[in-house]
Enzyme design. Structure first.
Site, PDB file in Angstrom:
ATOM      1  N   CYS A  12       0.848  -1.191   0.000  1.00  0.00           N
ATOM      2  CA  CYS A  12       0.000   0.000   0.000  1.00  0.00           C
ATOM      3  C   CYS A  12       0.878   1.233   0.000  1.00  0.00           C
ATOM      4  O   CYS A  12       1.869   1.302   0.743  1.00  0.00           O
ATOM      5  CB  CYS A  12      -0.901  -0.002   1.230  1.00  0.00           C
ATOM      6  SG  CYS A  12      -1.979   1.441   1.366  1.00  0.00           S
TER       7      CYS A  12
ATOM      8  N   HIS B 116      -9.055  -3.354  -2.472  1.00  0.00           N
ATOM      9  CA  HIS B 116      -8.089  -2.552  -1.716  1.00  0.00           C
ATOM     10  C   HIS B 116      -8.488  -1.073  -1.708  1.00  0.00           C
ATOM     11  O   HIS B 116      -8.508  -0.430  -0.648  1.00  0.00           O
ATOM     12  CB  HIS B 116      -6.704  -2.733  -2.340  1.00  0.00           C
ATOM     13  CG  HIS B 116      -5.607  -2.017  -1.633  1.00  0.00           C
ATOM     14  ND1 HIS B 116      -4.575  -2.669  -0.986  1.00  0.00           N
ATOM     15  CD2 HIS B 116      -5.342  -0.695  -1.479  1.00  0.00           C
ATOM     16  CE1 HIS B 116      -3.746  -1.786  -0.448  1.00  0.00           C
ATOM     17  NE2 HIS B 116      -4.195  -0.573  -0.751  1.00  0.00           N
ATOM     18  N   GLU B 117      -8.819  -0.533  -2.871  1.00  0.00           N
ATOM     19  CA  GLU B 117      -9.132   0.891  -2.946  1.00  0.00           C
ATOM     20  C   GLU B 117     -10.488   1.214  -2.335  1.00  0.00           C
ATOM     21  O   GLU B 117     -10.650   2.247  -1.678  1.00  0.00           O
ATOM     22  CB  GLU B 117      -9.068   1.367  -4.397  1.00  0.00           C
ATOM     23  CG  GLU B 117      -7.700   1.211  -5.048  1.00  0.00           C
ATOM     24  CD  GLU B 117      -6.569   1.820  -4.235  1.00  0.00           C
ATOM     25  OE1 GLU B 117      -6.799   2.843  -3.548  1.00  0.00           O
ATOM     26  OE2 GLU B 117      -5.460   1.260  -4.272  1.00  0.00           O
TER      27      GLU B 117
END
Length: 224
Positions: free
Chosen positions: A136, A178-179
């Site tokens: 990340c 993830h986003e």
């Protein structure tokens, strides 16, 4: 068949519409590119505000382009507005990187054309999951193994306000999850096998192969 994805939501942002507008304008005026917020900043742990016109169309499209520039410069395959200090449900996604064929095959990683999403949510499609190392831009210097649904259905608005639905699989599904998680106040570490946590240097030296079997055996995670 759909699979439940464990929700991990932070507290709602206390930013007003005025705060959001002012922050977005500061990001657009900032030179050079704005920095990426790092873990420990409260904005990464807040449920971002849904986009409902806090900035006008011109500013929205300029913000999306600014986010794309930051994502490319990092470099990364996705960026959420909270990673720039803006608790607003906007994210950009794009994966055009060439990687070693064996890794691409193992990860089911195919190019993802640029996509900007507003107010996204996702639902797992089917029971299958996949576990791979993930990093990340807001947790600089580290990677860890995360198990995620292999396919998800994304629902969101496009920048012009049109509802959009799409099914994504493999690495594209991982980017979507993830986003979107960022907009809920969730970091990938919240879903990670923490025994797998590795510095970028150790990951590159030891665990950068197509799969996670060697890391699992040596570090002792994901045991049945």
């Amino acid at each position: 068949m759909t699979q439940h994805v464990r929700p991990l939501h932070g507290p709602s942002t206390d930013f007003t519409a005025t705060d959001i507008r002012d922050t977005a304008r500061r990001l657009l005026d900032m030179e050079p590119l704005p920095p990426i917020v790092q873990a420990g900043h409260p904005v990464l742990r807040q449920h971002a505000a849904p986009f409902d016109g806090q900035i006008d169309d011109e500013e929205l499209h300029a913000l999306i382009e600014r986010m794309r520039e930051v994502m490319h410069a990092a470099p990364g395959v996705g960026l959420a507005a909270p990673q720039l200090g803006l608790p607003l449900q906007i994210a950009v996604l794009e994966d055009q990187y060439q990687i070693e064929p064996a890794s691409a095959a193992a990860r089911n990683r195919e190019p993802l054309e640029f996509l900007a999403v507003l107010n996204p949510s996702y639902t797992a499609v089917g029971p299958e999951s996949a576990s791979f190392y993930e990093g990340c831009l807001s947790v600089s210097g580290y990677q860890a193994v995360v198990s995620r649904p292999s396919s998800v259905q994304l629902e969101c608005l496009t920048p012009d306000g049109t509802p959009f639905e799409g099914v994504y699989s493999g690495w594209q599904a991982r980017i979507v999850q993830h986003e979107t998680d960022h907009l809920m106040g969730t970091l990938y570490l919240d879903r990670a096998e923490l025994r797998s946590l590795s510095s970028n240097a150790e990951h590159a030296a030891r665990w950068s192969g197509p799969g996670i079997e060697d890391a699992r055996a040596a570090l002792g995670f994901l045991r049945s």
